[in-house]
Design an enzyme around this catalytic site. Sequence first.
Site, mmCIF file in Angstrom:
data_model
loop_
_atom_site.group_PDB
_atom_site.id
_atom_site.type_symbol
_atom_site.label_atom_id
_atom_site.label_comp_id
_atom_site.label_asym_id
_atom_site.label_seq_id
_atom_site.Cartn_x
_atom_site.Cartn_y
_atom_site.Cartn_z
ATOM 1 N N SER A 158 0.810 -1.219 0.000
ATOM 2 C CA SER A 158 0.000 0.000 0.000
ATOM 3 C C SER A 158 0.845 1.270 0.000
ATOM 4 C CB SER A 158 -0.936 0.009 1.215
ATOM 5 O OG SER A 158 -0.201 -0.133 2.425
ATOM 6 N N ASP A 198 -4.887 6.638 10.051
ATOM 7 C CA ASP A 198 -4.550 5.302 10.556
ATOM 8 C C ASP A 198 -3.165 5.244 11.190
ATOM 9 O OD1 ASP A 198 -2.839 5.332 8.348
ATOM 10 O OD2 ASP A 198 -3.920 3.772 7.251
ATOM 11 N N HIS A 226 -0.071 5.003 7.063
ATOM 12 C CA HIS A 226 0.195 5.458 5.702
ATOM 13 C C HIS A 226 0.430 6.961 5.664
ATOM 14 C CE1 HIS A 226 -2.181 1.714 5.233
ATOM 15 N NE2 HIS A 226 -1.306 1.495 4.271
#
Length: 228
Positions: free
Chosen positions: A46, A199, A202
């Site tokens: 990601s 979060d 990221h």
Amino acid sequence: MGAAFRGTGSLTYGAIRAARNLAVTSLIAAGPAQADGVTIAALGDSLTQGYGLPAEDGFVPQLKAWLRDQGAQVEIINAGVSGDTTAGGLSRVGWTLTPEVDAMILALGGNDLLRGIDPEVSRANLDGILQAAEAAAVPVLMIGLDAPGNYGPQYEAAFEGMYPALADAHDAALIPDFFAPLTAETPDAAARRRFMQADGIHPSADGVEVIVEGLGPRILEWLDDLAR
């Protein structure tokens, strides 16, 4: 490294890589008239894919724009898949390394870390990916990660140590830590939150910009090394 490359008769891997590097040299030096330039596959998770961000704000688009601003004629294929582990990367490296790919950025391990996967398993998967790149005569730049201490010092040492060990074994370039530019920008963990998404895992678009500005010179140096 010296074994014959499959499907190429008597040519050795070294000869194939030399020929590919010569092609990379020509592409880098071609200047603005060269439409395509060097094609890099960015194989990752990601962090590479650009999770949670508009497409233009992810790592790959920002890195491509930064490199082009420096005069590098590059195209970067976003081969990042959110949630992917090193095992997932190994399973898809074969179809990632298509004939048009001249070089590869390998940035995997974060999800292995989050899941507490044995570093020896991660190391074996990364080794398989690097072997596939060698078979395709594609030079690799690895981007590692720092491990937190919550799994214990042995795990931390094994995880962080696998990147330089594999880079040495496969003659790959290495950037030890994807997040190093953020740490350098704001050593205080609380202050770094402004560069992260909600979060806490990221980077935000601004965080990606800091990361690209920090890693970009090393990636450009790697491309220059391939051209020599």
